[in-house]
Design an enzyme around this catalytic site. Structure first.
Site, PDB file in Angstrom:
ATOM      1  N   GLY A  31     -10.272 -12.762 -12.569  1.00  0.00           N
ATOM      2  CA  GLY A  31     -10.927 -11.548 -13.056  1.00  0.00           C
ATOM      3  C   GLY A  31     -11.363 -10.699 -11.881  1.00  0.00           C
ATOM      4  O   GLY A  31     -10.983 -10.947 -10.736  1.00  0.00           O
ATOM      5  N   SER A  32     -12.185  -9.714 -12.147  1.00  0.00           N
ATOM      6  CA  SER A  32     -12.615  -8.808 -11.093  1.00  0.00           C
ATOM      7  C   SER A  32     -13.728  -9.444 -10.272  1.00  0.00           C
ATOM      8  O   SER A  32     -14.290 -10.482 -10.624  1.00  0.00           O
ATOM      9  CB  SER A  32     -13.082  -7.478 -11.689  1.00  0.00           C
ATOM     10  OG  SER A  32     -13.259  -6.517 -10.675  1.00  0.00           O
ATOM     11  N   THR A 111     -10.314 -18.420  -8.150  1.00  0.00           N
ATOM     12  CA  THR A 111      -9.511 -17.473  -7.384  1.00  0.00           C
ATOM     13  C   THR A 111     -10.281 -16.190  -7.126  1.00  0.00           C
ATOM     14  O   THR A 111     -11.157 -15.811  -7.904  1.00  0.00           O
ATOM     15  CB  THR A 111      -8.191 -17.146  -8.118  1.00  0.00           C
ATOM     16  OG1 THR A 111      -8.501 -16.553  -9.384  1.00  0.00           O
ATOM     17  CG2 THR A 111      -7.390 -18.413  -8.348  1.00  0.00           C
ATOM     18  N   HIS A 114     -11.341  -9.755  -5.498  1.00  0.00           N
ATOM     19  CA  HIS A 114     -10.969  -8.530  -4.797  1.00  0.00           C
ATOM     20  C   HIS A 114      -9.465  -8.305  -4.854  1.00  0.00           C
ATOM     21  O   HIS A 114      -8.679  -9.246  -4.754  1.00  0.00           O
ATOM     22  CB  HIS A 114     -11.418  -8.600  -3.326  1.00  0.00           C
ATOM     23  CG  HIS A 114     -12.832  -8.139  -3.125  1.00  0.00           C
ATOM     24  ND1 HIS A 114     -13.898  -8.997  -3.195  1.00  0.00           N
ATOM     25  CD2 HIS A 114     -13.349  -6.911  -2.868  1.00  0.00           C
ATOM     26  CE1 HIS A 114     -15.023  -8.309  -2.975  1.00  0.00           C
ATOM     27  NE2 HIS A 114     -14.718  -7.060  -2.778  1.00  0.00           N
ATOM     28  N   SER A 470      15.031   6.104  21.556  1.00  0.00           N
ATOM     29  CA  SER A 470      15.849   7.309  21.633  1.00  0.00           C
ATOM     30  C   SER A 470      15.698   7.911  23.029  1.00  0.00           C
ATOM     31  O   SER A 470      14.585   8.044  23.543  1.00  0.00           O
ATOM     32  CB  SER A 470      15.374   8.317  20.574  1.00  0.00           C
ATOM     33  OG  SER A 470      16.103   9.522  20.669  1.00  0.00           O
ATOM     34  N   SER A 542      17.790   0.482  16.494  1.00  0.00           N
ATOM     35  CA  SER A 542      17.514  -0.807  15.809  1.00  0.00           C
ATOM     36  C   SER A 542      16.115  -1.305  16.161  1.00  0.00           C
ATOM     37  O   SER A 542      15.954  -2.289  16.877  1.00  0.00           O
ATOM     38  CB  SER A 542      18.574  -1.852  16.140  1.00  0.00           C
ATOM     39  OG  SER A 542      18.830  -1.963  17.516  1.00  0.00           O
TER      40      SER A 542
END
Length: 633
Positions: A31-32, A111, A114, A470, A542
Site C-alpha cells: 500500500g502507500s 514491503t 514509497h 565526435s 558508440s
C-alpha cells in the site's frame, strides 16, 4: 529426575512436531507510505504470542524513544529494523517475518510504500499467496494503492485483503468504509481482481485483528487473523499442474552415480515415469528419486530431490525435466510484461541477462509494445521504460529455453533481467506466450562458411571498432587504415557513422534508445561482413559500454579489436569541424555526446590512441602494426 536440558530438548521437539504438518501461507503487506503495514505485522506477531519478554521490553523502550503517545506500544518498531526507517517512520527494505497460530504457519513480507521502492514490493510479492493491501481510512484509494493492486494482479496473487486501516482516526465511521469499498471495487473490476475481502480495522488499537471490534458493530465479516488462517492456498492447483524440475546441478558424488538435482516447481513424479528433457527433447525414464533421507516412491511440488535416469543422456544446469506427455514449451522469443526496477531506463536493443528458473541467458528487448498507466490502465506508446514503469514488451534470447506461461507456473514463467556490466537486477518479467516467429524461423545450414570465405581472400576476418567522441578523429584514422589495408591487398569494408545514417539507420534519431538501436544494427551488419571473410572497420561514437560489449559478444574470441581514440573533450570541441559542438552548446542540438549525453570510455580496449600526441597517419600506422602482431595482415 530428568535433566533440565532434556526437558528443553523434549519441549523443542514437541514444538517442531506440532508445527511440522501445518500448511504455510506466504503473504505480503503493501500500500502507500505510512498506511500502517509495519504496525499491522507487529500486531500480528504480538497477538500470535511470537514475542519474547526481552523483545517486548526493547520495543516498549523504543516506543518511548521514538515518540509513541502514552503507554502504547509502537508495533512497527518490531519490523522496521533499519535505523533510517525508525527515524523516518517508513519502511525501506523488505522485512520478512515468521509466525504461527494453532491452525497455520505464516511468512509475511512487509514491503515499502514509497514509489521509489516499488521494486522491493515486486520482490516480496513474487512468492506470495495472498496480499494485504493497506488503505488509510483518512486518505482512501491512492495512486500507490492502485499500483500495488495492479502489480499483485500481474504477479498472480489470487487472494486480496483490502485492510482499511486507522478507522479509529475517522471515529469508526461506516460511511467512510463504504466509500472506500466502492472506489476500490471499481478499480479492481478493471484489472480483473475478484477474490477481495474488505476489513475495517485499526492495527494500532487492535480492532478486527483477532476478534471483532466492539467499536464497529456494523462489521459482521471476518477478522484478519481468521481470514489468514482459513484462506485457501493454491498448492493443490500447483500439484495438479504438469511436473517440472528445473535442473540446478548435475550430482556426481562417485563414478557409479549420476543424478540431476533441483526443486520441483509443480506436479508429482514417480519412479518409472517417462520424462522429457528440455530444450533438447531427449526422453528417458525415472530410475530413482533420491533425497537426503534415502530413496522415495513419490515426489511433489516444493521438494528438493535428485533423480537418476534409465538412460545416459546429456543434461546440464538450466535444463527442465518434464513428464513426456505434458512437456513445457520451447522458444527463444516471447511477449512479456516487464516491471522496470532500475534508475537507468530500459532501452530496446541493449543486451541484458535473463534469469529464468536455473538458466541464465542473453536477452534483448526487441520492442516495447506499450506502457501501462497504473491509474487509468491506459496503454501508451513508449520508447523506453523508466524506474517503476510497467510495459508489455517483446523479448528475444540467444537460445531456446523451456518455459510455461506465467499464469500457469510462476517458477518457469517468471524471470528477472540483469545488467551485464554491473550484475545488478534491473527488471522483473512474466511470460505471456511464445512469439510465432520463434517456432517458424530456424538457422539454415550452409556449406560455405566463414573460414572458407576468409581462406579464399588470404586473410583473417575481424572488426576494427573505432570509438571516441565526435571530432576525436575516428573517421579520419579509419579511412587511412582502410587505404593502407587496400594497398596491401586486403579485402575490407568501412562502416562510418554518418554514412550509415543516410541509409540503413536513417530512421533513427539521437536519443539514448536510438543510439542503442543504431549500434545494434551496425554490430549485426559487421557480424555478417566478418562471416563474409572481410576486415570490417567501424567508426562510430558508440558511447555506451553495454552496446560495445554486445558487438564484441556477437563475434568469436579475437575477432573484435576495440580501438579507443582517446581525445579529450576540450580538444575535440576546439576542432569542431562540423560545428556540432557549437550547436550543442547553444541548445540547438539535443542529446549530443559529451555535452548533454554521456560517453562511457572503454575500460580495457585492445588499443588506445591519444591524438594529441600522434598525427592521423601515425595513428593509422599503429593500427596496422597491431594487426600485424595479431596475425590479421
Amino acid at each position: 529426575m530428568a535433566h533440565i536440558s532434556d526437558l528443553i530438548a523434549t519441549d523443542i521437539e514437541a514444538y517442531l512436531k506440532a508445527h511440522e504438518h501445518k500448511s504455510l501461507l506466504r503473504f505480503i503487506t503493501c500500500g502507500s507510505v505510512d498506511d500502517g503495514k509495519s504496525t499491522l505485522i507487529g500486531r500480528l506477531l504480538y497477538e500470535s504470542k511470537m514475542l519474547f519478554e526481552d523483545q517486548l521490553a526493547a520495543i516498549e523502550a523504543d516506543s518511548k524513544k521514538y515518540g509513541t503517545q502514552g503507554d502504547s506500544i509502537d508495533f512497527a518498531l518490531l519490523v522496521d529494523g533499519l535505523a533510517a526507517e525508525r527515524e523516518q517512520g517508513i519502511t525501506i527494505d523488505v522485512a520478512y517475518r515468521f509466525f504461527s497460530t494453532d491452525k497455520r504457519k505464516f511468512i509475511v513480507a512487509d514491503t515499502p510504500g514509497h514509489e521509489q521502492y516499488t521494486r522491493n514490493m515486486v520482490t516480496g510479492a513474487s512468492t506470495a499467496d495472498a496480499a494485504i493491501l493497506m488503505v488509510d481510512a483518512r486518505k482512501g484509494v491512492l495512486t500507490q494503492t492502485r499500483r500495488h493492486s495492479f502489480l499483485a494482479s500481474l504477479l498472480g496473487i489470487r487472494h486480496i485483503v483490502v485492510a482499511i486501516n486507522k478507522m479509529d482516526l475517522v471515529d469508526y465511521d461506516e460511511t467512510v468504509f463504504d466509500r472506500i469499498v466502492k472506489d476500490y471495487r471499481a478499480f479492481a473490476t478493471e484489472i480483473g481482481l475478484e477474490a477481495i475481502t474488505f476489513i475495517p480495522m485499526s492495527a494500532f488499537k487492535g480492532d478486527n485483528i483477532v476478534s471483532l471490534s466492539e467499536n464497529m458493530p456494523w462489521h459482521q465479516g471476518t477478522t484478519l487473523m481468521s481470514y489468514l488462517e482459513t484462506v485457501e492456498i493454491d498448492e493443490s492447483r500447483m500439484q495438479k499442474n504438469p511436473f517440472r524440475l528445473p535442473v540446478q546441478w548435475v550430482n556426481r558424488p562417485s563414478l557409479d552415480f549420476r543424478g540431476f538435482t533441483g526443486t520441483i516447481t509443480s506436479g508429482i513424479v514417480y519412479p518409472g515415469d517417462r520424462i522429457r528433457v528440455q530444450p533438447s527433447g531427449r526422453e528417458s525414464r525415472i530410475a530413482r528419486i533420491v533425497t537426503c533421507d534415502g530413496d522415495i516412491s513419490k515426489a511433489v511440488m516444493g521438494q528438493s530431490i535428485t533423480v537418476t535416469l534409465e538412460d545416459e543422456i546429456d543434461i546440464s544446469r538450466g535444463d527442465v525435466i518434464s513428464l513426456a506427455e505434458s512437456p513445457a514449451e520451447i522458444a527463444d522469443q516471447f511477449e512479456t510484461t516487464i516491471v522496470w526496477m532500475h534508475d537507468e531506463p530500459l532501452l530496446p536493443g541493449r543486451p541484458y541477462l535473463m534469469k529464468i528458473g536455473t538458466v541464465t541467458t542473453n536477452a534483448t528487448i526487441t520492442d516495447i509494445k506499450y506502457q501501462i498507466n497504473v491509474n487509468t490502465l491506459e496503454h501508451t506508446a513508449a520508447k523506453t521504460l523508466e524506474l517503476n514503469a510497467i510495459g508489455t514488451c517483446n523479448i528475444s534470447l540467444d537460445r531456446q529455453i523451456a518455459f510455461d506461461k506465467y499464469d500457469e507456473n510462476r517458477e518457469t514463467g517468471g524471470f528477472i533481467l540483469i545488467d551485464k556490466l554491473n550484475n545488478s537486477t534491473v527488471g522483473a518479467g512474466m511470460i505471456h506466450f511464445a512469439l510465432r516467429r520463434s517456432q517458424n524461423i530456424h538457422i539454415q545450414h550452409v556449406d560455405v562458411n566463414k573460414g572458407a570465405r576468409s581462406r579464399i581472400k588470404g586473410q583473417k576476418a575481424c572488426v576494427l571498432w573505432f570509438t571516441g567522441l565526435s571530432g576525436a578523429g575516428k573517421s579520419t584514422i579509419a579511412n587511412l587504415v582502410e587505404k593502407k589495408l587496400h594497398a596491401m591487398g586486403r579485402h575490407t569494408y568501412l562502416l562510418d557513422g554518418d554514412n550509415i545514417r543516410h541509409g540503413l539507420n536513417k530512421d533513427l534519431g539521437f536519443t539514448d534508445a536510438d543510439r542503442v538501436e543504431n549500434i545494434r544494427r551496425v554490430a549485426e551488419v559487421a557480424k555478417l561482413m566478418v562471416d563474409a571473410g572481410l576486415v570490417v572497420i567501424t567508426a562510430f561514437i558508440s558511447p555506451f559500454r553495454s552496446e560495445r560489449k554486445m558487438a564484441r559478444d556477437l563475434l568469436q574470441e579475437g575477432e573484435f579489436i576495440e580501438i579507443f581514440i582517446d581525445t579529450p573533450l576540450e580538444v575535440a570541441e576546439k576542432r569542431d569541424v562540423k560545428g556540432l559542438y557549437k550547436k550543442a552548446r547553444r541548445g540547438e542540438l539535443k542529446n549530443f555526446t559529451g555535452i548533454d549525453s554521456p560517453y562511457e570510455s572503454p575500460e580495457q580496449p585492445e588499443h588506445r590512441i591519444n591524438t594529441t600526441r600522434l598525427s592521423a597517419e601515425q595513428a593509422a600506422d599503429q593500427v596496422i602494426s597491431i594487426m600485424n602482431v595479431r596475425g590479421y595482415v
